[in-house]
Design a protein around this motif. Structure first.
Motif, PDB file in Angstrom:
ATOM      1  N   THR B  22       0.791  -1.231   0.000  1.00 57.30           N
ATOM      2  CA  THR B  22       0.000   0.000   0.000  1.00 57.30           C
ATOM      3  C   THR B  22       0.819   1.275   0.000  1.00 57.30           C
ATOM      4  OG1 THR B  22      -0.089  -0.161   2.385  1.00 57.30           O
ATOM      5  CG2 THR B  22      -1.968  -1.047   1.158  1.00 57.30           C
ATOM      6  N   GLU B  23       2.001   1.202   0.555  1.00 57.57           N
ATOM      7  CA  GLU B  23       2.756   2.453   0.721  1.00 57.57           C
ATOM      8  C   GLU B  23       4.246   2.231   0.621  1.00 57.57           C
ATOM      9  OE1 GLU B  23       0.855   3.956   4.524  1.00 57.57           O
ATOM     10  OE2 GLU B  23       2.319   5.531   4.023  1.00 57.57           O
ATOM     11  N   VAL B  24       4.934   3.300   0.319  1.00 56.81           N
ATOM     12  CA  VAL B  24       6.397   3.281   0.405  1.00 56.81           C
ATOM     13  C   VAL B  24       6.823   4.403   1.338  1.00 56.81           C
ATOM     14  CG1 VAL B  24       8.539   3.326  -0.899  1.00 56.81           C
ATOM     15  CG2 VAL B  24       6.435   2.677  -2.031  1.00 56.81           C
ATOM     16  N   LEU B  25       7.605   4.079   2.345  1.00 55.38           N
ATOM     17  CA  LEU B  25       8.099   5.128   3.240  1.00 55.38           C
ATOM     18  C   LEU B  25       9.578   5.327   2.976  1.00 55.38           C
ATOM     19  CD1 LEU B  25       6.323   3.788   6.447  1.00 55.38           C
ATOM     20  CD2 LEU B  25       5.562   5.626   4.937  1.00 55.38           C
ATOM     21  N   GLN B  26       9.932   6.610   2.885  1.00 54.43           N
ATOM     22  CA  GLN B  26      11.332   6.879   2.594  1.00 54.43           C
ATOM     23  C   GLN B  26      12.014   7.438   3.825  1.00 54.43           C
ATOM     24  OE1 GLN B  26      11.926   9.711  -0.501  1.00 54.43           O
ATOM     25  NE2 GLN B  26      14.132   9.758  -0.213  1.00 54.43           N
ATOM     26  N   ASP B  27      13.167   6.865   4.160  1.00 54.74           N
ATOM     27  CA  ASP B  27      13.945   7.395   5.267  1.00 54.74           C
ATOM     28  C   ASP B  27      15.369   7.552   4.785  1.00 54.74           C
ATOM     29  OD1 ASP B  27      14.979   6.149   8.550  1.00 54.74           O
ATOM     30  OD2 ASP B  27      15.002   8.171   7.664  1.00 54.74           O
ATOM     31  N   GLY B  28      15.695   8.762   4.349  1.00 55.74           N
ATOM     32  CA  GLY B  28      17.023   8.957   3.773  1.00 55.74           C
ATOM     33  C   GLY B  28      17.135   8.172   2.489  1.00 55.74           C
ATOM     34  N   ASP B  29      18.058   7.218   2.498  1.00 50.80           N
ATOM     35  CA  ASP B  29      18.267   6.444   1.284  1.00 50.80           C
ATOM     36  C   ASP B  29      17.513   5.122   1.287  1.00 50.80           C
ATOM     37  OD1 ASP B  29      21.663   7.244   0.223  1.00 50.80           O
ATOM     38  OD2 ASP B  29      19.689   7.984  -0.397  1.00 50.80           O
ATOM     39  N   SER B  30      16.883   4.789   2.415  1.00 50.34           N
ATOM     40  CA  SER B  30      16.255   3.474   2.486  1.00 50.34           C
ATOM     41  C   SER B  30      14.748   3.577   2.320  1.00 50.34           C
ATOM     42  CB  SER B  30      16.595   2.801   3.819  1.00 50.34           C
ATOM     43  OG  SER B  30      15.864   3.436   4.850  1.00 50.34           O
ATOM     44  N   LEU B  31      14.194   2.537   1.710  1.00 48.38           N
ATOM     45  CA  LEU B  31      12.761   2.492   1.458  1.00 48.38           C
ATOM     46  C   LEU B  31      12.124   1.345   2.229  1.00 48.38           C
ATOM     47  CD1 LEU B  31      12.914   2.974  -2.402  1.00 48.38           C
ATOM     48  CD2 LEU B  31      12.166   4.663  -0.739  1.00 48.38           C
ATOM     49  N   THR B  32      10.975   1.612   2.804  1.00 53.56           N
ATOM     50  CA  THR B  32      10.231   0.569   3.512  1.00 53.56           C
ATOM     51  C   THR B  32       8.862   0.432   2.878  1.00 53.56           C
ATOM     52  OG1 THR B  32      11.340   1.226   5.551  1.00 53.56           O
ATOM     53  CG2 THR B  32       9.422  -0.213   5.753  1.00 53.56           C
ATOM     54  N   PHE B  33       8.460  -0.802   2.624  1.00 47.90           N
ATOM     55  CA  PHE B  33       7.182  -1.070   1.975  1.00 47.90           C
ATOM     56  C   PHE B  33       6.184  -1.596   2.994  1.00 47.90           C
ATOM     57  CE2 PHE B  33       8.949  -0.443  -2.172  1.00 47.90           C
ATOM     58  CZ  PHE B  33      10.279  -0.814  -2.051  1.00 47.90           C
ATOM     59  N   ILE B  34       4.975  -1.053   2.951  1.00 49.03           N
ATOM     60  CA  ILE B  34       3.918  -1.523   3.855  1.00 49.03           C
ATOM     61  C   ILE B  34       3.089  -2.553   3.116  1.00 49.03           C
ATOM     62  CG2 ILE B  34       1.975  -0.855   5.299  1.00 49.03           C
ATOM     63  CD1 ILE B  34       4.594   0.441   6.095  1.00 49.03           C
ATOM     64  N   ILE B  35       2.981  -3.734   3.705  1.00 45.47           N
ATOM     65  CA  ILE B  35       2.242  -4.817   3.056  1.00 45.47           C
ATOM     66  C   ILE B  35       1.030  -5.156   3.910  1.00 45.47           C
ATOM     67  CG2 ILE B  35       2.398  -7.188   2.232  1.00 45.47           C
ATOM     68  CD1 ILE B  35       5.504  -6.629   2.145  1.00 45.47           C
ATOM     69  N   VAL B  36      -0.103  -5.163   3.219  1.00 46.07           N
ATOM     70  CA  VAL B  36      -1.358  -5.440   3.927  1.00 46.07           C
ATOM     71  C   VAL B  36      -1.986  -6.696   3.335  1.00 46.07           C
ATOM     72  CG1 VAL B  36      -3.684  -4.595   4.418  1.00 46.07           C
ATOM     73  CG2 VAL B  36      -1.751  -3.003   4.394  1.00 46.07           C
ATOM     74  N   SER B  37      -2.310  -7.661   4.207  1.00 41.89           N
ATOM     75  CA  SER B  37      -3.031  -8.837   3.704  1.00 41.89           C
ATOM     76  C   SER B  37      -4.209  -9.160   4.632  1.00 41.89           C
ATOM     77  CB  SER B  37      -2.076 -10.028   3.577  1.00 41.89           C
ATOM     78  OG  SER B  37      -1.079 -10.001   4.568  1.00 41.89           O
ATOM     79  N   GLN B  38      -5.229  -9.762   4.013  1.00 42.62           N
ATOM     80  CA  GLN B  38      -6.461 -10.059   4.747  1.00 42.62           C
ATOM     81  C   GLN B  38      -6.375 -11.429   5.406  1.00 42.62           C
ATOM     82  OE1 GLN B  38      -8.832  -7.597   4.676  1.00 42.62           O
ATOM     83  NE2 GLN B  38      -7.285  -6.497   3.478  1.00 42.62           N
ATOM     84  N   LYS B  39      -6.865 -11.495   6.635  1.00 45.55           N
ATOM     85  CA  LYS B  39      -6.869 -12.789   7.345  1.00 45.55           C
ATOM     86  C   LYS B  39      -7.819 -13.733   6.652  1.00 45.55           C
ATOM     87  CE  LYS B  39      -5.396 -11.567  11.961  1.00 45.55           C
ATOM     88  NZ  LYS B  39      -5.793 -11.027  13.233  1.00 45.55           N
ATOM     89  N   LEU B  40      -7.424 -15.008   6.623  1.00 46.48           N
ATOM     90  CA  LEU B  40      -8.275 -16.009   5.994  1.00 46.48           C
ATOM     91  C   LEU B  40      -9.517 -16.276   6.826  1.00 46.48           C
ATOM     92  CD1 LEU B  40      -6.489 -19.097   4.379  1.00 46.48           C
ATOM     93  CD2 LEU B  40      -8.266 -17.645   3.445  1.00 46.48           C
ATOM     94  N   SER B  41      -9.267 -16.433   8.144  1.00 46.72           N
ATOM     95  CA  SER B  41     -10.410 -16.729   9.010  1.00 46.72           C
ATOM     96  C   SER B  41     -10.808 -15.467   9.741  1.00 46.72           C
ATOM     97  CB  SER B  41     -10.021 -17.832  10.003  1.00 46.72           C
ATOM     98  OG  SER B  41      -8.824 -17.466  10.644  1.00 46.72           O
ATOM     99  N   GLY B  42     -12.072 -15.186   9.661  1.00 46.12           N
ATOM    100  CA  GLY B  42     -12.557 -14.003  10.358  1.00 46.12           C
ATOM    101  C   GLY B  42     -12.174 -12.731   9.642  1.00 46.12           C
ATOM    102  N   THR B  43     -12.373 -11.635  10.314  1.00 49.71           N
ATOM    103  CA  THR B  43     -12.004 -10.355   9.717  1.00 49.71           C
ATOM    104  C   THR B  43     -10.684  -9.900  10.311  1.00 49.71           C
ATOM    105  OG1 THR B  43     -13.213  -9.205  11.434  1.00 49.71           O
ATOM    106  CG2 THR B  43     -14.370  -9.603   9.355  1.00 49.71           C
TER     107      THR B  43
END
Lengths: 509, 369
Positions: B22-43
């Motif tokens: 969903t997102e890319v966060l930049q901190d100086g030279d490094s990039l962090t990716f936010i990964i979102v996934s839905q639970k199989l059971s329940g919400t």
């Protein structure tokens, strides 16, 4: 010849050859070559008079231009006389007799005729509304090798009574256009009329054509030139004064036109022109005019600004045209690669879809090319035309300064003569005194004329600038409408292509 | 921090088809990716942040599953190249479409990678996948044991094996076809990238023209000046619309067909690598057979053992490879179809919108006359 006008009772040897009223007309046509029509030769009523020698010509032919200072009847049949007499006015020599031309250089003979008469021409709407369309078409190479040239067909369609026919064409070559411009410029620029500049020469472009290179770039060059010539003529005839100029009419109507010789690039006349240009530039720097009229100061600044802005815009559009052409090339290459991909694909439906994709992209490539042409021929050329037109406008302002300078010079000279006269009063030299008195009289006339000229040119320029600004708006609006129409059309084509492709893409399974 | 990862037969606790970056966060030279996934059971959702190193960690784990039979026959979902914050022009060229835009195409590519891994019947069984997607702690960043697969580009001395004649028609055909297709797809992708880049240049040029027109606006009371100023302002708006239209067109190109071609190119290279591994194994087998045949009675038994083992490996690889190839082919068709349909629909929409906007401008100008 110019000087003759300033002397009230004329006694000019210059006119001896023109004494005979009969010969007057062909010669006066010659005179008209180098000067504005001595008598506004425009009959804008619908009557056509036969050759008539009315009072205008019966008088003292030595004082040919005496009437120039009086009101002239607009029913003057003179123009009709000029055109209807004898074989085509090709009789009119391009280079006027020396006696007519030599005094010209360095002089302004705006006093040859009354500007007021031109004013009337403009204000008189006459029976004709402006209805004329000129097209330049069918470029045709004539001759071989380095003497070859392109002949263009110039077709005029009009309902104006100014012309003998409603629909007619003639063949002209590029130097004819340059010749026409040269004549118009020499007649009208120095009295303040903004004469549209002729399209530019291109030695490289023309050489390619002469040599017989039948490739895309020389075709583009010919098309670019054809379009430029068309725009040049339309701009010229849109000017109410220029439209009625006999040279313009002759250019449009006469089947044979004597070759304009002094447009050759390195001719002696060409060199003379260059020298004059340089001299002008120097003069401009040294003329310090007392500008009493704020309007002129503001306008001159305004045109400087406009010049800079238009150049910027022009550069911007050229860059856009360049990128569009690049896009066309890239699209074509992508189309090819998509075709190859489609060919090597096993899956039938996918293979077909990819081949279709290749075809769509080829069509889109064509759209890009068309759009690039629209960008170029509509905007780039429009802006280029206006940049050149503004050079003409600036030239006209310069002419005003020159006119002012001339007036000032006459005044200074008069002052000196008066001082000299005062000195001579105390000497016993009646002859010299008389001579000085005569000279003073002459100078007083010159000063008066100079002032009149200056006022007239100022008035003309004001009108011309107003006309320019109106035309500018019209021009731009027209081009923009054309451009938007092309944009809309392109998008609608795109929609068609995508709608045709979508089912193909969906059919892949 | 996880020390080791067991190859358990646990399946994933997330839905596979809607894993999102969903997102890319930049901190100086490094990039962090936010990964979102839905639970199989329940919400409920899993939100994790991962760096490129974490992706590499995952990939290494997948590569090094030696005890999975026929693992070398797997066509591994291709991981996009590393994205740098200020890429050099060489790096940008290498990234192609993934280097464009505001990192969105890149995120989409990472997303595709995760979905493919999670959907793979063999690979999804690896615990590393579950940990990567669900663990709130970053997965271990220590180096895993060396990747047993020789990447094609590294094994220069093995290049000659690439042309080694196959014993199986099916595979020989596949190898030849893959060779062709890889070349053409790569070229199509590159040419399409050129198209997109030029479209962006045009958009920029239109923007400049639009701005320059504003400079032509003249002050003054006189009606002609006002007329002309108005013309300039309206024309400026027209070129702004053209800019927007071009920008949209380029975006559509990027996000649909561009991404599709890019993925195809990388997948075909992954297939090429798999086929090469199989070919290498084939060569190994043929050598082992030769050795066994030529072996002196003393060594014969050992050689035969080795030959049998290699035979089994090779057979397993071929089995897996065949399945993978067939699967890839249908995926390939599906990928391109989706890309083409999406691309066409988006361009159609943009064209309709642009036509509408231009028509309005045209009406405005006609009314001005």
């Amino acid at each position: 010849m110019a000087d003759s006008i300033r002397d009230p009772p004329a006694e000019n040897t210059d006119f001896q050859e023109l004494e005979d009223g009969e010969d007057l007309l062909p010669e006066s046509a010659a005179a008209r070559e180098s000067q504005p029509a001595s008598l506004p030769a425009v009959d804008i009523s619908t009557k056509t008079n036969g050759p008539k020698q009315d009072s205008l010509f019966d008088e003292d032919t030595e004082d040919l231009f005496a009437e120039a200072t009086e009101e002239v009847s607009l029913d003057s049949p003179e123009r009709d006389v000029l055109l209807s007499e004898g074989p085509s006015p090709a009789i009119t020599p391009i280079t006027p007799p020396i006696s007519v031309i030599t005094p010209r250089i360095g002089h302004a003979h705006d006093d040859m005729f009354t500007h007021s008469s031109f004013d009337e021409i403009e204000e008189e709407d006459g029976g004709d509304s402006f209805d004329i369309h000129i097209s330049v078409s069918d470029p045709e190479k004539v001759g071989d090798g380095m003497n070859a040239y392109m002949a263009y067909k110039v077709t005029t369609k009009t309902s104006m009574s100014l012309f003998r026919q409603k629909d007619f064409s003639v063949k002209r070559r590029f130097s004819d256009f340059l010749g026409l411009h040269s004549k118009l410029a020499s007649k009208y620029l120095h009295i303040g009329y903004i004469v549209p500049p002729a399209p530019e020469k291109s030695i490289v472009g023309m050489t390619k054509v002469k040599v017989g290179k039948e490739d895309q770039s020389s075709n583009e060059f010919v098309e670019k030139r054809r379009s430029a010539l068309e725009r040049y003529l339309m701009r010229t005839v849109k000017h109410p004064i220029l439209l009625k100029d006999p040279d313009v009419l002759q250019f449009l109507e006469s089947s044979e036109l004597p070759r304009a010789v002094n447009t050759q690039a390195l001719s002696s006349a060409g060199i003379l022109r260059m020298v004059n240009k340089a001299a002008d530039a120097v003069n401009k720097m040294t003329i310090k005019m007392n500008e009493s009229d704020a309007w002129f100061e503001e306008k001159q600044q305004h045109f400087e600004n406009l010049d800079a802005q238009l150049r910027k815009l022009h550069a911007s559009v050229e860059s856009l045209v360049c990128h569009r052409k690049e896009l066309s090339v890239n699209t074509a290459q992508f189309a090819k690669s998509a075709a190859m991909l489609g060919n090597s694909e096993d899956h039938t439906a996918l293979s077909r879809a990819l081949s279709q994709l290749a075809e769509v992209e080829e069509k889109i490539d064509q759209l890009h090319q068309d759009q690039a042409n629209a960008d170029f021929y509509l905007f780039s050329e429009l802006l280029g035309d206006y940049v050149r037109l503004i050079t003409s406008v600036k030239g006209v302002f310069d002419q005003r300064m020159k006119t002012w300078q001339k007036w000032q010079d006459s005044q200074m000279l008069l002052q000196k003569k008066r001082e000299a006269e005062a000195k001579l009063q105390f000497t016993n030299k009646p002859d010299k005194l008389q001579q000085t008195k005569d000279e003073i009289k002459e100078l007083e006339g010159k000063v008066q004329q100079g002032e009149r000229d200056f006022e007239q040119i100022s008035k003309t320029i004001r009108k011309e600038v107003s006309r320019f600004e109106k035309e500018r708006v019209k021009d731009f609006k027209m081009i923009i409408v054309k451009y938007l129409e092309s944009l809309v059309q392109t998008q609608q084509q795109l929609i068609k292509y995508w709608e045709a492709f979508l089912p193909e893409a969906k059919a892949i399974s | 921090m996880m020390e080791e990862v067991k190859d358990a037969s646990s399946f994933l606790s997330v839905q596979v088809h809607n894993i999102k970056v969903t997102e890319v966060l930049q901190d100086g030279d490094s990039l962090t990716f936010i990964i979102v996934s839905q639970k199989l059971s329940g919400t409920g959702e899993f939100h994790v942040d991962r760096t490129y190193e974490d992706f590499e960690w995952l990939q290494q784990h997948l590569f090094s599953q030696e005890d999975v039979p026929g693992i070398q026959g797997v066509i591994f979902p291709p991981l996009p190249a590393r994205l740098q914050v200020n890429p050099s022009s060489k790096a940008l060229k290498h990234l192609g479409f993934l280097g464009l835009g505001e990192w969105q195409p890149y995120c989409k590519a990472l997303e595709a990678f995760l979905r493919q891994v999670a959907a793979h019947s063999v690979l999804s069984k690896n615990r590393a996948v579950e940990i990567f997607l669900t663990s709130s702690d970053p997965p271990g960043r220590q180096k895993v044991k060396k990747n047993i697969f020789n990447r094609l580009s590294q094994a220069v001395e093995e290049m000659r094996k690439e042309g080694h004649k196959d014993v199986d028609d099916f595979f020989q055909t596949k190898r030849d076809h893959n060779f062709l297709l890889t070349g053409y797809t790569k070229m199509a992708s590159e040419k399409f990238l050129d198209v997109v880049l030029t479209e962006q240049k045009i958009a920029v040029a239109c923007g400049h023209f639009s701005t320059a027109l504003h400079l032509c606006v003249e002050q003054g009371e006189n009606p002609e000046k006002q007329d002309f100023s108005q013309v300039c302002v309206k024309l400026s708006e027209v070129f702004n619309s053209i800019k927007k239209s071009m920008t949209s067109t380029a975006m559509n190109d990027m996000n649909s067909l561009g991404l599709g071609l890019d993925l195809e190119t990388r997948y075909q290279e992954a297939e090429k690598e798999m086929l090469f591994r199989r070919t290498c194994k084939l060569v190994e087998l043929q050598n082992a057979t030769k050795n066994a045949d030529k072996a002196k009675p003393v060594k014969k038994a050992v050689m035969e053992e080795a030959k049998k083992a290699t035979e089994t490996e090779f057979r397993q690889i071929c089995e897996v490879a065949k399945k993978e190839i067939i699967q890839l082919e249908s995926k390939h068709v599906e990928t391109l179809k989706q890309a083409l349909v999406q691309w066409c629909e988006k361009q159609l929409l943009t064209a309709k919108e642009s036509a509408e906007v231009y028509s309005q401008h045209l009406q405005t100008f006609k009314r001005m006359q």
